[in-house]
Design a protein around this motif. Structure first.
Motif, short mmCIF file in Angstrom:
data_model
loop_
_atom_site.label_atom_id
_atom_site.label_comp_id
_atom_site.label_asym_id
_atom_site.label_seq_id
_atom_site.Cartn_x
_atom_site.Cartn_y
_atom_site.Cartn_z
N HIS A 244 16.33 -1.42 28.64
CA HIS A 244 16.08 -2.50 29.58
C HIS A 244 14.62 -2.57 29.98
O HIS A 244 13.97 -1.55 30.23
CB HIS A 244 16.95 -2.34 30.84
CG HIS A 244 18.39 -2.61 30.58
ND1 HIS A 244 19.38 -2.33 31.49
CD2 HIS A 244 19.02 -3.13 29.49
CE1 HIS A 244 20.55 -2.67 30.98
NE2 HIS A 244 20.35 -3.15 29.78
N CYS B 48 16.05 -5.58 25.96
CA CYS B 48 16.40 -6.86 26.59
C CYS B 48 16.03 -6.79 28.06
O CYS B 48 15.70 -5.72 28.57
CB CYS B 48 17.88 -7.15 26.42
SG CYS B 48 18.95 -6.04 27.37
N GLU C 287 17.05 -16.12 23.90
CA GLU C 287 15.62 -15.78 23.82
C GLU C 287 14.83 -17.07 23.62
O GLU C 287 15.37 -18.07 23.15
CB GLU C 287 15.35 -14.78 22.69
CG GLU C 287 15.57 -15.34 21.30
CD GLU C 287 15.41 -14.29 20.20
OE1 GLU C 287 15.27 -13.11 20.50
OE2 GLU C 287 15.46 -14.69 19.02
N LYS D 152 23.56 -14.19 24.72
CA LYS D 152 22.19 -13.78 25.04
C LYS D 152 21.28 -14.91 24.61
O LYS D 152 21.62 -15.70 23.72
CB LYS D 152 21.82 -12.44 24.39
CG LYS D 152 21.56 -12.50 22.91
CD LYS D 152 20.93 -11.21 22.39
CE LYS D 152 20.56 -11.36 20.92
NZ LYS D 152 19.91 -10.19 20.35
N LEU E 252 11.05 -11.09 24.96
CA LEU E 252 12.33 -10.38 24.93
C LEU E 252 13.50 -11.33 25.15
O LEU E 252 13.35 -12.38 25.77
CB LEU E 252 12.35 -9.32 26.04
CG LEU E 252 11.32 -8.21 25.95
CD1 LEU E 252 11.30 -7.41 27.24
CD2 LEU E 252 11.62 -7.31 24.78
N ALA E 253 14.65 -10.92 24.66
CA ALA E 253 15.87 -11.69 24.90
C ALA E 253 16.46 -11.26 26.24
O ALA E 253 16.18 -10.17 26.74
CB ALA E 253 16.87 -11.42 23.78
N SER E 254 17.26 -12.14 26.81
CA SER E 254 18.02 -11.76 28.01
C SER E 254 19.09 -10.76 27.58
O SER E 254 19.54 -10.81 26.44
CB SER E 254 18.67 -12.98 28.63
OG SER E 254 19.65 -13.51 27.76
N CYS E 255 19.47 -9.85 28.46
CA CYS E 255 20.52 -8.89 28.11
C CYS E 255 21.85 -9.63 27.95
O CYS E 255 22.06 -10.67 28.57
CB CYS E 255 20.63 -7.81 29.17
SG CYS E 255 19.20 -6.70 29.15
#
Ligand SMILES: *[C@@H]1O[C@H](CO)[C@@H](O)[C@H](O)[C@H]1NC(C)=O
Ligand SMILES: *[C@@H]1O[C@H](CO)[C@@H](O)[C@H](O)[C@H]1NC(C)=O
Ligand SMILES: *[C@@H]1O[C@H](CO)[C@@H](O)[C@H](O)[C@H]1NC(C)=O
Ligand SMILES: *[C@@H]1O[C@H](CO)[C@@H](O)[C@H](O)[C@H]1NC(C)=O
Length: 286
Positions: free
Chosen positions: A29, A106, A183, A181, A193-196
């Motif tokens: 994270h 993420c 991005e 998710k 970064l991508a969202s978690c």
């Protein structure tokens, strides 16, 4: 010669297996320029290497986080070195020369280069709320989009759609959990970064339940409102009701008088018929 080839094959096979054997770090994270993760294995002597990638450059090692034995890394250097601070990050575990597969980080919170989708669900559908107004859109206009990854929980997420704004996905199985998710992409290249991964349960449309509720409400309305009003009317206004239902009308006074006058004016015999009156009208006309 054969033995050599066999040995080479065995070594390659062994290395492939070893890679699979060393579990990768998990829960990587990113939050406030700090990258954290959980241990790959319970084994000691595992080190971690963080790599970053900003546009058009291949993955590079973050100098401060090369073969570290702690579970976090300060990546605030990205603020200055990457464009807008937009970079992807990944972490790889290593132990006695064996490496795990690298795993991308993420972020739970949105930032300049990190979308923060909000999910809402209805029976059979899910909406992924995305902002059209983000910093990358200011720089790249319509070339900056959200790439939405979507799938059932427990299955790998697949590219679903490149979207400028919110996305609604229909025809989903009720009672099933689906994950998302997102991005940012610029010219179809990931940016930041991508969202978690977030997962939500698709609720079940319980039509029988709804019908029961409506029936209950109607029954209560009848009991509380309609019955007392009816009783009140029946008890206290029965006279009026009777009057209403009884013979229609009493003749008003004026009409009654007129009626009497008319009766007195009525000719008593045929000789008194109103011919006289008509003569008088003719004379006026002349
Ligand atoms: C994770 O690894 C670090 C260093 O290798 C160690 O100090 C820590 O105790 C480990 N934590 C867990 C939960 O295993
Ligand atoms: C960990 O690595 C160090 C040096 O690389 C070595 O001395 C030590 O024995 C190792 N410990 C284990 C448990 O493998
Ligand atoms: C990360 O590094 C920067 C610059 O070296 C420093 O200002 C910041 O306080 C550090 N953050 C944390 C959480 O240690
Ligand atoms: C979004 O729009 C508002 C005004 O509509 C503006 O103040 C804000 O800076 C915008 N946000 C971004 C990230 O561009």
């Amino acid at each position: 010669m054969r033995i050599l080839i066999l040995l080479l094959c065995f070594k390659a096979f062994d290395q492939a297996l070893s890679k699979a054997w060393l579990p990768p770090p998990q829960n990587i994270h990113f939050d406030s320029w700090q990258l954290t993760w959980t241990n790959a294995t319970k084994d000691t002597n595992v080190s971690y290497t963080v790599e970053y990638k900003s546009s058009n450059i291949d993955w590079e090692v973050v100098p401060a986080c090369d073969h570290i034995t702690v579970n976090s890394c300060n990546v605030s250097f990205m603020k200055a070195s990457a464009e807008h601070g937009c970079a992807m990050l990944r972490v790889q575990a290593e132990r006695h020369g064996l490496t795990s597969i690298p795993v991308e980080a993420c972020s739970i919170h949105g930032d300049t280069c990190i979308p923060e989708p909000h999910l809402t669900t209805r029976p059979g559908s899910m909406t992924i709320h995305l902002s059209r107004n983000h910093s990358l859109a200011v720089d790249y206009a319509d070339h900056a989009k959200h790439m939405v990854y979507f799938g059932r929980e427990g299955q790998p997420l697949e590219e679903y759609k490149a979207a400028s704004s919110s996305v609604t996905i229909n025809d989903l199985e009720e009672g099933q959990r689906y994950c998302v998710k997102v991005e940012y992409i610029v010219y179809y290249e990931p940016k930041g970064l991508a969202s978690c991964v977030q997962c939500e349960l698709i609720p079940v449309a319980d039509s029988k339940h709804t019908a029961k509720i409506i029936a209950g409400v109607v029954a209560i309305l009848v009991l509380v409102v309609v019955v007392p009003i009816t009783a009140y009317i029946l008890i206290f206004h029965s006279k009026k009701i009777k009057q209403c239902l009884g013979p229609p009308y009493e003749m008003p006074e004026v009409l009654e008088q007129f009626h009497e006058q008319y009766i007195t004016l009525m000719p008593s015999s045929p000789s008194d018929e109103p011919c006289n009156v008509i003569t008088s009208i003719t004379s006026t006309a002349q």
